[in-house]
Motif scaffolding. Sequence first.
Motif, PDB file in Angstrom:
ATOM      1  N   SER A   1     -14.246   5.234 -33.133  1.00 14.84           N
ATOM      2  CA  SER A   1     -14.826   4.899 -31.772  1.00 14.84           C
ATOM      3  C   SER A   1     -15.797   4.375 -31.859  1.00 14.84           C
ATOM      4  CB  SER A   1     -14.747   5.326 -31.196  1.00 14.84           C
ATOM      5  OG  SER A   1     -16.300   6.981 -30.620  1.00 14.84           O
ATOM      6  N   ARG A   2     -16.384   3.263 -30.944  1.00 15.76           N
ATOM      7  CA  ARG A   2     -17.109   2.347 -31.528  1.00 15.76           C
ATOM      8  C   ARG A   2     -17.928   2.240 -29.861  1.00 15.76           C
ATOM      9  NH1 ARG A   2     -16.742  -3.062 -33.996  1.00 15.76           N
ATOM     10  NH2 ARG A   2     -13.806  -3.196 -34.958  1.00 15.76           N
ATOM     11  N   LYS A   3     -18.593   2.277 -30.056  1.00 11.95           N
ATOM     12  CA  LYS A   3     -20.560   2.555 -29.254  1.00 11.95           C
ATOM     13  C   LYS A   3     -21.324   1.414 -28.962  1.00 11.95           C
ATOM     14  CE  LYS A   3     -20.411   7.503 -28.405  1.00 11.95           C
ATOM     15  NZ  LYS A   3     -20.663   8.399 -29.459  1.00 11.95           N
ATOM     16  N   LEU A   4     -21.276   0.745 -27.947  1.00 13.15           N
ATOM     17  CA  LEU A   4     -22.143   0.157 -27.179  1.00 13.15           C
ATOM     18  C   LEU A   4     -23.467   0.288 -25.937  1.00 13.15           C
ATOM     19  CD1 LEU A   4     -23.125  -3.229 -28.240  1.00 13.15           C
ATOM     20  CD2 LEU A   4     -21.557  -4.104 -26.196  1.00 13.15           C
ATOM     21  N   ALA A   5     -24.920  -0.146 -26.773  1.00 12.06           N
ATOM     22  CA  ALA A   5     -26.316   0.222 -25.444  1.00 12.06           C
ATOM     23  C   ALA A   5     -25.874  -0.983 -24.391  1.00 12.06           C
ATOM     24  CB  ALA A   5     -27.296   1.005 -26.028  1.00 12.06           C
TER      25      ALA A   5
ATOM     26  N   GLU B   1     -14.062  -1.512 -22.212  1.00 12.05           N
ATOM     27  CA  GLU B   1     -13.201  -0.524 -22.198  1.00 12.05           C
ATOM     28  C   GLU B   1     -12.139  -1.214 -22.820  1.00 12.05           C
ATOM     29  OE1 GLU B   1     -13.980   0.381 -17.829  1.00 12.05           O
ATOM     30  OE2 GLU B   1     -12.015  -0.253 -17.951  1.00 12.05           O
TER      31      GLU B   1
ATOM     32  N   VAL C   1     -14.216   0.378 -26.734  1.00  9.82           N
ATOM     33  CA  VAL C   1     -15.896   0.141 -26.801  1.00  9.82           C
ATOM     34  C   VAL C   1     -16.756   0.814 -25.622  1.00  9.82           C
ATOM     35  CG1 VAL C   1     -18.116  -0.990 -27.529  1.00  9.82           C
ATOM     36  CG2 VAL C   1     -15.894  -2.197 -27.983  1.00  9.82           C
ATOM     37  N   ASP C   2     -17.340   2.415 -25.977  1.00 10.01           N
ATOM     38  CA  ASP C   2     -17.955   3.153 -25.305  1.00 10.01           C
ATOM     39  C   ASP C   2     -18.953   2.287 -24.352  1.00 10.01           C
ATOM     40  OD1 ASP C   2     -16.171   5.100 -24.970  1.00 10.01           O
ATOM     41  OD2 ASP C   2     -16.476   5.523 -26.057  1.00 10.01           O
ATOM     42  N   ILE C   3     -19.323   1.531 -23.501  1.00  9.21           N
ATOM     43  CA  ILE C   3     -20.527   1.359 -22.978  1.00  9.21           C
ATOM     44  C   ILE C   3     -21.503   2.334 -22.783  1.00  9.21           C
ATOM     45  CG2 ILE C   3     -22.098   0.554 -21.419  1.00  9.21           C
ATOM     46  CD1 ILE C   3     -19.521  -1.526 -20.795  1.00  9.21           C
ATOM     47  N   MET C   4     -22.440   2.489 -23.130  1.00  7.39           N
ATOM     48  CA  MET C   4     -23.574   3.577 -23.373  1.00  7.39           C
ATOM     49  C   MET C   4     -24.624   2.666 -22.180  1.00  7.39           C
ATOM     50  SD  MET C   4     -22.599   5.505 -25.396  1.00  7.39           S
ATOM     51  CE  MET C   4     -23.806   6.429 -25.039  1.00  7.39           C
TER      52      MET C   4
ATOM     53  N   TYR D   1     -31.495   4.291 -28.978  1.00  6.53           N
ATOM     54  CA  TYR D   1     -30.231   3.515 -29.767  1.00  6.53           C
ATOM     55  C   TYR D   1     -30.829   2.513 -30.665  1.00  6.53           C
ATOM     56  CZ  TYR D   1     -28.485   4.582 -25.150  1.00  6.53           C
ATOM     57  OH  TYR D   1     -27.700   5.649 -24.209  1.00  6.53           O
TER      58      TYR D   1
ATOM     59  N   TYR E   1     -18.894  -6.547 -33.833  1.00  8.65           N
ATOM     60  CA  TYR E   1     -17.565  -6.082 -32.983  1.00  8.65           C
ATOM     61  C   TYR E   1     -16.281  -7.097 -34.250  1.00  8.65           C
ATOM     62  CZ  TYR E   1     -12.692  -5.077 -30.867  1.00  8.65           C
ATOM     63  OH  TYR E   1     -11.659  -4.182 -31.124  1.00  8.65           O
TER      64      TYR E   1
END
Lengths: 295, 158
Positions: free
Chosen positions: A2-6, A29, A33-36, A72, A131
Amino acid sequence: MSRKLAVYWGCFTPTKQYALELSTRRVLESLGVDIMELKDSSCCGYPYRGVRPKLWTFLAARIMALAEDQGYDYIVPVCNGCYNSLIKAKHYISENKKLLDEINGYLREEGLVYRGKTRVVHVIEYFHDYYDLKSLKEEVFNSERRKLKITTQYGCDAIRPGEIPRFDNPRNPQKFENIIEALGFTAIRDYPRRLDCCGAPLMAVNPELGLKVNWLKLRSVKMSGAELLVTTCQYCFEMMDSRQESSESIMGEELGVPVMYYQQLLGLCLGLSEKEVGLNFNMSPIEFFLEELKR
Amino acid sequence: MSAILKEIIGLQDPDVCYQCRRCTSGCPIAYLVKDFRPHRIVAMVNLGFIEEVLRADFIWDCTRCYKCTEYCPQRVAPSDIVLSLQALCVERGIRFPDEYRNMILRISRTGFSFEEMEVADREMEIYDRKSLGLPPLTPPSKIDIVGKIVLSLGGIKE
Protein backbone atom coordinates in the motif's frame (compact mmCIF):
# COMPACT_ATOMS: atom_id res chain seq x y z
CA MET A 1 2.09 -2.87 -1.18
CA SER A 2 0.00 0.00 0.00
CA ARG A 3 1.20 3.44 -0.85
CA LYS A 4 0.93 6.44 1.46
CA LEU A 5 1.46 10.07 0.77
CA ALA A 6 1.60 13.12 3.04
CA VAL A 7 0.01 16.00 1.18
CA TYR A 8 0.31 19.66 2.13
CA TRP A 9 -2.59 21.57 0.54
CA GLY A 10 -1.39 25.14 1.17
CA CYS A 11 -3.83 28.09 1.16
CA PHE A 12 -4.99 28.78 -2.35
CA THR A 13 -6.10 25.24 -3.20
CA PRO A 14 -8.30 24.53 -0.16
CA THR A 15 -9.85 28.02 -0.16
CA LYS A 16 -10.53 28.45 -3.86
CA GLN A 17 -8.98 26.01 -6.33
CA TYR A 18 -11.34 23.18 -5.43
CA ALA A 19 -10.87 21.50 -8.82
CA LEU A 20 -7.23 20.82 -7.95
CA GLU A 21 -8.01 19.40 -4.53
CA LEU A 22 -10.87 17.26 -5.88
CA SER A 23 -8.89 15.88 -8.81
CA THR A 24 -5.79 15.22 -6.69
CA ARG A 25 -7.85 13.35 -4.10
CA ARG A 26 -9.79 11.28 -6.65
CA VAL A 27 -6.67 10.46 -8.69
CA LEU A 28 -4.68 9.29 -5.68
CA GLU A 29 -7.64 7.18 -4.52
CA SER A 30 -7.88 5.58 -7.98
CA LEU A 31 -4.17 4.84 -7.96
CA GLY A 32 -4.48 3.24 -4.52
CA VAL A 33 -2.50 5.89 -2.66
CA ASP A 34 -3.65 6.78 0.87
CA ILE A 35 -3.58 10.49 1.59
CA MET A 36 -2.13 11.47 4.95
CA GLU A 37 -3.26 14.97 5.89
CA LEU A 38 -0.66 17.27 7.39
CA LYS A 39 -2.38 18.27 10.65
CA ASP A 40 -2.35 21.83 12.03
CA SER A 41 -1.06 23.20 8.75
CA SER A 42 -1.09 26.88 7.82
CA CYS A 43 0.19 29.22 5.13
CA CYS A 44 3.76 28.49 3.93
CA GLY A 45 4.63 32.19 4.04
CA TYR A 46 5.67 32.48 0.42
CA PRO A 47 3.78 35.68 -0.49
CA TYR A 48 5.80 37.52 2.18
CA ARG A 49 9.32 36.54 1.14
CA GLY A 50 9.69 40.03 -0.29
CA VAL A 51 7.85 42.26 2.15
CA ARG A 52 8.54 40.36 5.38
CA PRO A 53 11.31 37.78 4.82
CA LYS A 54 11.43 36.55 8.41
CA LEU A 55 7.70 35.86 8.48
CA TRP A 56 8.22 33.75 5.36
CA THR A 57 11.03 31.66 6.84
CA PHE A 58 9.10 31.12 10.07
CA LEU A 59 5.93 29.90 8.32
CA ALA A 60 7.87 27.69 5.88
CA ALA A 61 9.93 26.14 8.67
CA ARG A 62 6.71 25.59 10.62
CA ILE A 63 5.27 23.37 7.87
CA MET A 64 8.45 21.29 7.69
CA ALA A 65 8.61 21.06 11.48
CA LEU A 66 5.01 19.78 11.50
CA ALA A 67 5.94 17.13 8.93
CA GLU A 68 8.88 16.01 11.08
CA ASP A 69 6.72 16.00 14.20
CA GLN A 70 4.08 13.87 12.45
CA GLY A 71 6.73 11.44 11.25
CA TYR A 72 6.77 12.00 7.49
CA ASP A 73 10.00 11.43 5.55
CA TYR A 74 8.73 13.52 2.70
CA ILE A 75 5.75 15.74 1.92
CA VAL A 76 4.19 16.77 -1.37
CA PRO A 77 2.87 20.32 -1.48
CA VAL A 78 0.19 20.43 -4.21
CA CYS A 79 0.98 24.12 -4.64
CA ASN A 80 3.94 25.24 -6.74
CA GLY A 81 4.46 28.28 -4.54
CA CYS A 82 4.54 26.17 -1.39
CA TYR A 83 7.04 23.82 -3.02
CA ASN A 84 9.42 26.67 -3.81
CA SER A 85 8.79 28.31 -0.46
CA LEU A 86 9.76 25.19 1.47
CA ILE A 87 12.84 24.21 -0.53
CA LYS A 88 14.09 27.79 -0.59
CA ALA A 89 13.55 28.31 3.11
CA LYS A 90 15.29 25.01 3.80
CA HIS A 91 18.28 26.07 1.71
CA TYR A 92 18.35 29.52 3.23
CA ILE A 93 18.04 28.36 6.86
CA SER A 94 20.74 25.71 6.32
CA GLU A 95 23.20 28.50 5.53
CA ASN A 96 22.29 30.67 8.49
CA LYS A 97 22.69 29.20 11.97
CA LYS A 98 21.55 32.41 13.66
CA LEU A 99 18.29 32.36 11.75
CA LEU A 100 17.79 28.66 12.53
CA ASP A 101 18.08 29.34 16.26
CA GLU A 102 15.74 32.30 16.06
CA ILE A 103 13.10 30.36 14.08
CA ASN A 104 13.35 27.43 16.48
CA GLY A 105 12.82 29.85 19.35
CA TYR A 106 9.43 30.75 17.84
CA LEU A 107 8.55 27.17 16.94
CA ARG A 108 9.30 25.98 20.48
CA GLU A 109 6.40 28.08 21.78
CA GLU A 110 4.16 25.66 19.92
CA GLY A 111 6.22 22.62 20.92
CA LEU A 112 7.82 22.19 17.49
CA VAL A 113 11.42 21.91 16.31
CA TYR A 114 12.80 22.42 12.82
CA ARG A 115 15.65 20.05 11.99
CA GLY A 116 15.55 20.26 8.22
CA LYS A 117 15.07 16.52 7.75
CA THR A 118 11.87 16.40 5.73
CA ARG A 119 12.24 16.06 1.97
CA VAL A 120 9.97 18.28 -0.09
CA VAL A 121 8.73 16.61 -3.25
CA HIS A 122 7.08 18.33 -6.20
CA VAL A 123 3.87 16.87 -7.66
CA ILE A 124 5.56 16.25 -11.02
CA GLU A 125 8.51 14.67 -9.23
CA TYR A 126 6.10 12.50 -7.25
CA PHE A 127 4.45 11.02 -10.33
CA HIS A 128 7.74 10.73 -12.20
CA ASP A 129 10.09 9.40 -9.52
CA TYR A 130 8.07 8.26 -6.51
CA TYR A 131 4.87 6.76 -7.88
CA ASP A 132 7.24 6.35 -10.81
CA LEU A 133 6.92 6.65 -14.53
CA LYS A 134 6.87 2.92 -15.21
CA SER A 135 3.97 2.18 -12.84
CA LEU A 136 2.08 5.17 -14.20
CA LYS A 137 2.52 3.90 -17.74
CA GLU A 138 1.40 0.42 -16.80
CA GLU A 139 -1.69 1.86 -15.15
CA VAL A 140 -2.88 4.36 -17.77
CA PHE A 141 -0.99 4.29 -21.09
CA ASN A 142 -3.15 4.23 -24.21
CA SER A 143 -1.52 4.76 -27.62
CA GLU A 144 -4.79 5.97 -29.18
CA ARG A 145 -4.24 9.26 -27.37
CA ARG A 146 -1.07 9.91 -29.35
CA LYS A 147 -2.86 12.15 -31.88
CA LEU A 148 -3.53 14.74 -29.19
CA LYS A 149 -0.75 17.27 -28.67
CA ILE A 150 -0.32 18.73 -25.23
CA THR A 151 2.01 21.35 -23.91
CA THR A 152 3.07 22.16 -20.39
CA GLN A 153 3.29 25.04 -17.97
CA TYR A 154 5.68 24.11 -15.16
CA GLY A 155 5.32 27.44 -13.43
CA CYS A 156 8.37 29.43 -12.33
CA ASP A 157 8.27 28.15 -8.77
CA ALA A 158 8.81 24.57 -9.90
CA ILE A 159 12.10 25.31 -11.65
CA ARG A 160 13.72 28.54 -10.49
CA PRO A 161 16.07 29.63 -9.04
CA GLY A 162 18.09 26.63 -10.16
CA GLU A 163 20.88 27.17 -7.63
CA ILE A 164 18.66 25.33 -5.16
CA PRO A 165 18.57 21.63 -6.09
CA ARG A 166 15.43 20.86 -8.13
CA PHE A 167 13.71 17.75 -9.39
CA ASP A 168 14.71 18.53 -12.97
CA ASN A 169 17.05 20.65 -15.09
CA PRO A 170 15.88 24.24 -14.45
CA ARG A 171 16.80 25.35 -17.97
CA ASN A 172 15.25 22.51 -19.89
CA PRO A 173 13.06 20.34 -17.66
CA GLN A 174 11.49 17.22 -19.22
CA LYS A 175 9.77 15.31 -16.43
CA PHE A 176 6.39 16.97 -16.89
CA GLU A 177 6.41 16.07 -20.59
CA ASN A 178 7.40 12.52 -19.63
CA ILE A 179 4.44 12.03 -17.30
CA ILE A 180 2.13 13.36 -20.03
CA GLU A 181 3.53 10.92 -22.58
CA ALA A 182 3.13 8.15 -19.99
CA LEU A 183 -0.63 8.61 -20.50
CA GLY A 184 -0.21 8.18 -24.26
CA PHE A 185 -0.42 11.80 -25.42
CA THR A 186 2.17 13.60 -27.51
CA ALA A 187 3.96 16.30 -25.51
CA ILE A 188 5.23 19.38 -27.28
CA ARG A 189 8.62 19.72 -25.63
CA ASP A 190 9.44 23.22 -26.70
CA TYR A 191 7.76 26.48 -27.65
CA PRO A 192 8.78 30.12 -27.24
CA ARG A 193 8.17 31.41 -23.69
CA ARG A 194 7.74 27.81 -22.51
CA LEU A 195 9.44 28.47 -19.18
CA ASP A 196 8.10 32.01 -18.78
CA CYS A 197 5.87 33.39 -16.08
CA CYS A 198 2.04 33.57 -16.27
CA GLY A 199 1.95 36.94 -14.48
CA ALA A 200 0.06 35.73 -11.39
CA PRO A 201 2.34 37.30 -8.73
CA LEU A 202 1.47 40.72 -10.14
CA MET A 203 -2.25 40.37 -9.48
CA ALA A 204 -1.89 41.75 -5.94
CA VAL A 205 -0.23 45.03 -6.91
CA ASN A 206 -0.53 45.53 -10.69
CA PRO A 207 -3.27 43.32 -12.17
CA GLU A 208 -3.30 44.94 -15.60
CA LEU A 209 0.38 44.13 -16.10
CA GLY A 210 -0.21 40.59 -14.87
CA LEU A 211 -2.98 40.07 -17.41
CA LYS A 212 -0.75 41.32 -20.23
CA VAL A 213 2.04 38.93 -19.27
CA ASN A 214 -0.56 36.14 -19.23
CA TRP A 215 -1.83 36.98 -22.71
CA LEU A 216 1.67 36.95 -24.23
CA LYS A 217 2.29 33.57 -22.69
CA LEU A 218 -1.04 32.16 -23.89
CA ARG A 219 -0.49 33.45 -27.41
CA SER A 220 2.76 31.57 -27.47
CA VAL A 221 0.98 28.40 -26.30
CA LYS A 222 -1.59 28.85 -29.05
CA MET A 223 1.10 29.20 -31.71
CA SER A 224 2.77 25.99 -30.50
CA GLY A 225 -0.12 24.06 -32.05
CA ALA A 226 -1.07 22.33 -28.80
CA GLU A 227 -4.64 21.13 -28.32
CA LEU A 228 -4.35 21.51 -24.55
CA LEU A 229 -2.21 23.25 -21.97
CA VAL A 230 -1.58 21.34 -18.77
CA THR A 231 -0.22 22.65 -15.49
CA THR A 232 0.13 21.55 -11.88
CA CYS A 233 0.37 25.11 -10.56
CA GLN A 234 -2.89 26.63 -9.36
CA TYR A 235 -1.63 30.19 -9.80
CA CYS A 236 -0.81 29.47 -13.44
CA PHE A 237 -4.17 27.73 -13.76
CA GLU A 238 -6.08 30.66 -12.33
CA MET A 239 -4.32 33.00 -14.77
CA MET A 240 -4.28 30.87 -17.88
CA ASP A 241 -7.70 29.29 -17.44
CA SER A 242 -9.93 31.55 -15.36
CA ARG A 243 -8.40 34.90 -16.25
CA GLN A 244 -7.81 34.11 -19.92
CA GLU A 245 -10.93 36.03 -20.90
CA SER A 246 -9.86 39.14 -18.94
CA SER A 247 -6.46 38.98 -20.62
CA GLU A 248 -8.13 38.71 -24.00
CA SER A 249 -10.30 41.74 -23.38
CA ILE A 250 -7.34 43.84 -22.17
CA MET A 251 -5.32 42.95 -25.25
CA GLY A 252 -8.27 42.98 -27.66
CA GLU A 253 -7.61 39.58 -29.18
CA GLU A 254 -9.18 36.21 -28.44
CA LEU A 255 -7.01 33.14 -28.00
CA GLY A 256 -9.23 30.33 -26.71
CA VAL A 257 -6.55 28.07 -25.23
CA PRO A 258 -7.96 25.04 -23.36
CA VAL A 259 -6.34 24.56 -19.94
CA MET A 260 -6.47 21.70 -17.42
CA TYR A 261 -4.67 20.54 -14.32
CA TYR A 262 -2.47 17.50 -14.84
CA GLN A 263 -4.48 15.75 -12.13
CA GLN A 264 -7.69 16.40 -14.08
CA LEU A 265 -6.22 14.94 -17.26
CA LEU A 266 -4.82 11.95 -15.39
CA GLY A 267 -8.22 11.45 -13.71
CA LEU A 268 -9.99 11.35 -17.08
CA CYS A 269 -7.46 8.79 -18.31
CA LEU A 270 -8.17 6.71 -15.21
CA GLY A 271 -11.85 6.69 -16.11
CA LEU A 272 -13.07 9.28 -13.62
CA SER A 273 -15.98 11.46 -14.68
CA GLU A 274 -15.62 15.13 -15.63
CA LYS A 275 -17.41 16.16 -12.47
CA GLU A 276 -15.24 13.93 -10.25
CA VAL A 277 -12.14 15.81 -11.38
CA GLY A 278 -13.89 19.19 -11.12
CA LEU A 279 -13.81 20.00 -14.84
CA ASN A 280 -16.99 22.05 -14.35
CA PHE A 281 -14.74 24.68 -12.74
CA ASN A 282 -12.54 25.15 -15.83
CA MET A 283 -13.47 28.35 -17.62
CA SER A 284 -11.33 27.90 -20.74
CA PRO A 285 -12.81 26.19 -23.84
CA ILE A 286 -12.06 22.53 -23.10
CA GLU A 287 -15.10 21.01 -24.90
CA PHE A 288 -13.29 20.26 -28.16
CA PHE A 289 -10.43 18.51 -26.41
CA LEU A 290 -12.88 16.42 -24.35
CA GLU A 291 -14.71 15.32 -27.53
CA GLU A 292 -11.44 14.37 -29.17
CA LEU A 293 -10.42 12.44 -26.08
CA LYS A 294 -13.63 10.39 -26.19
CA ARG A 295 -13.30 9.55 -29.87
CA MET B 1 24.29 49.91 1.28
CA SER B 2 24.22 46.68 -0.65
CA ALA B 3 25.41 45.07 2.59
CA ILE B 4 22.03 45.92 4.16
CA LEU B 5 20.21 44.27 1.26
CA LYS B 6 22.44 41.26 1.57
CA GLU B 7 21.60 40.96 5.26
CA ILE B 8 17.87 41.01 4.52
CA ILE B 9 17.63 38.15 2.10
CA GLY B 10 21.11 36.64 1.91
CA LEU B 11 21.75 37.29 -1.73
CA GLN B 12 24.88 37.08 -3.82
CA ASP B 13 27.15 40.05 -4.07
CA PRO B 14 25.67 42.45 -6.65
CA ASP B 15 29.04 44.22 -7.04
CA VAL B 16 30.24 41.69 -9.60
CA CYS B 17 27.63 42.74 -12.16
CA TYR B 18 29.26 43.85 -15.42
CA GLN B 19 26.07 45.13 -17.02
CA CYS B 20 25.78 42.55 -19.80
CA ARG B 21 21.98 43.02 -19.76
CA ARG B 22 21.24 39.35 -20.10
CA CYS B 23 18.75 39.71 -17.22
CA THR B 24 16.85 42.45 -19.01
CA SER B 25 16.87 40.71 -22.37
CA GLY B 26 14.83 37.77 -21.05
CA CYS B 27 12.66 39.64 -18.55
CA PRO B 28 8.93 39.36 -19.37
CA ILE B 29 8.25 42.63 -17.55
CA ALA B 30 11.02 44.59 -19.28
CA TYR B 31 9.26 43.54 -22.49
CA LEU B 32 6.14 45.39 -21.35
CA VAL B 33 7.28 48.14 -18.96
CA LYS B 34 9.74 50.69 -20.28
CA ASP B 35 11.05 51.71 -16.84
CA PHE B 36 11.64 48.17 -15.64
CA ARG B 37 15.20 47.20 -16.48
CA PRO B 38 16.74 44.66 -14.07
CA HIS B 39 20.34 45.51 -15.09
CA ARG B 40 19.65 49.15 -14.36
CA ILE B 41 18.21 48.36 -10.93
CA VAL B 42 21.40 46.43 -10.11
CA ALA B 43 23.52 49.35 -11.36
CA MET B 44 21.56 51.85 -9.29
CA VAL B 45 22.02 49.74 -6.17
CA ASN B 46 25.75 49.37 -6.83
CA LEU B 47 26.14 53.11 -7.36
CA GLY B 48 24.31 53.85 -4.12
CA PHE B 49 21.05 55.24 -5.49
CA ILE B 50 19.05 53.19 -3.01
CA GLU B 51 16.68 55.96 -1.95
CA GLU B 52 15.71 56.61 -5.55
CA VAL B 53 15.01 52.95 -6.27
CA LEU B 54 13.06 52.52 -3.04
CA ARG B 55 10.68 55.28 -4.04
CA ALA B 56 10.23 54.05 -7.60
CA ASP B 57 6.93 52.30 -8.38
CA PHE B 58 8.63 49.87 -10.74
CA ILE B 59 10.16 47.76 -7.98
CA TRP B 60 6.62 46.46 -7.39
CA ASP B 61 6.29 45.40 -11.05
CA CYS B 62 8.63 42.40 -10.67
CA THR B 63 6.71 39.17 -11.26
CA ARG B 64 9.29 37.14 -9.28
CA CYS B 65 9.83 34.58 -12.03
CA TYR B 66 13.58 34.40 -11.33
CA LYS B 67 14.51 34.19 -15.01
CA CYS B 68 17.05 37.01 -14.56
CA THR B 69 18.68 35.13 -11.72
CA GLU B 70 18.73 31.84 -13.58
CA TYR B 71 20.52 33.27 -16.60
CA CYS B 72 22.90 35.74 -14.93
CA PRO B 73 26.47 34.71 -15.84
CA GLN B 74 27.71 36.32 -12.60
CA ARG B 75 25.03 34.81 -10.32
CA VAL B 76 23.94 38.28 -9.23
CA ALA B 77 20.23 37.52 -8.58
CA PRO B 78 18.45 40.72 -9.64
CA SER B 79 15.12 39.25 -8.48
CA ASP B 80 16.45 38.87 -4.94
CA ILE B 81 17.68 42.45 -5.05
CA VAL B 82 14.18 43.61 -5.99
CA LEU B 83 12.66 41.54 -3.19
CA SER B 84 15.15 42.99 -0.70
CA LEU B 85 14.25 46.47 -1.88
CA GLN B 86 10.58 45.67 -1.24
CA ALA B 87 11.50 44.46 2.25
CA LEU B 88 13.43 47.65 2.90
CA CYS B 89 10.48 49.70 1.65
CA VAL B 90 8.20 48.01 4.16
CA GLU B 91 10.74 48.20 6.97
CA ARG B 92 11.16 51.94 6.51
CA GLY B 93 7.44 52.54 6.15
CA ILE B 94 7.71 53.84 2.59
CA ARG B 95 5.14 51.41 1.20
CA PHE B 96 3.39 48.35 2.57
CA PRO B 97 0.70 47.25 0.08
CA ASP B 98 -2.67 46.69 1.82
CA GLU B 99 -3.10 43.33 0.11
CA TYR B 100 -0.15 41.92 2.03
CA ARG B 101 -1.18 43.54 5.29
CA ASN B 102 -4.69 42.05 5.05
CA MET B 103 -3.35 38.62 4.19
CA ILE B 104 -1.00 38.64 7.19
CA LEU B 105 -3.90 39.64 9.45
CA ARG B 106 -5.91 36.75 8.04
CA ILE B 107 -3.12 34.26 8.80
CA SER B 108 -3.07 35.44 12.39
CA ARG B 109 -6.77 34.58 12.69
CA THR B 110 -7.25 31.54 10.45
CA GLY B 111 -3.76 30.26 9.69
CA PHE B 112 -4.25 30.84 5.97
CA SER B 113 -3.60 33.73 3.59
CA PHE B 114 -6.96 33.45 1.86
CA GLU B 115 -10.57 33.29 2.96
CA GLU B 116 -12.48 30.13 2.16
CA MET B 117 -14.58 31.03 -0.86
CA GLU B 118 -17.76 30.02 -2.60
CA VAL B 119 -16.89 29.32 -6.21
CA ALA B 120 -19.16 29.35 -9.28
CA ASP B 121 -18.67 26.70 -11.94
CA ARG B 122 -19.34 26.97 -15.70
CA GLU B 123 -23.09 26.65 -15.15
CA MET B 124 -22.94 29.37 -12.49
CA GLU B 125 -23.75 26.83 -9.78
CA ILE B 126 -22.19 27.85 -6.47
CA TYR B 127 -20.03 25.40 -4.55
CA ASP B 128 -18.06 25.39 -1.32
CA ARG B 129 -15.94 22.76 0.43
CA LYS B 130 -18.95 21.23 2.13
CA SER B 131 -21.10 20.82 -0.95
CA LEU B 132 -18.13 19.29 -2.78
CA GLY B 133 -17.62 16.77 0.01
CA LEU B 134 -14.20 18.12 0.97
CA PRO B 135 -13.12 17.90 4.63
CA PRO B 136 -13.48 21.14 6.65
CA LEU B 137 -10.53 23.51 6.73
CA THR B 138 -9.57 24.27 10.31
CA PRO B 139 -7.05 26.70 11.84
CA PRO B 140 -3.97 25.24 13.57
CA SER B 141 -4.96 24.05 17.04
CA LYS B 142 -2.61 26.57 18.67
CA ILE B 143 -3.64 29.48 16.46
CA ASP B 144 -3.43 31.91 19.39
CA ILE B 145 0.32 31.25 19.70
CA VAL B 146 0.95 31.11 15.94
CA GLY B 147 -1.13 34.24 15.36
CA LYS B 148 0.91 36.29 17.82
CA ILE B 149 4.20 35.29 16.20
CA VAL B 150 2.78 36.02 12.74
CA LEU B 151 1.69 39.52 13.75
CA SER B 152 5.00 40.29 15.41
CA LEU B 153 7.11 39.03 12.45
CA GLY B 154 4.70 40.73 10.06
CA GLY B 155 5.21 43.99 11.97
CA ILE B 156 1.46 44.51 12.36
CA LYS B 157 -0.43 45.74 15.39
CA GLU B 158 -3.98 44.42 15.72
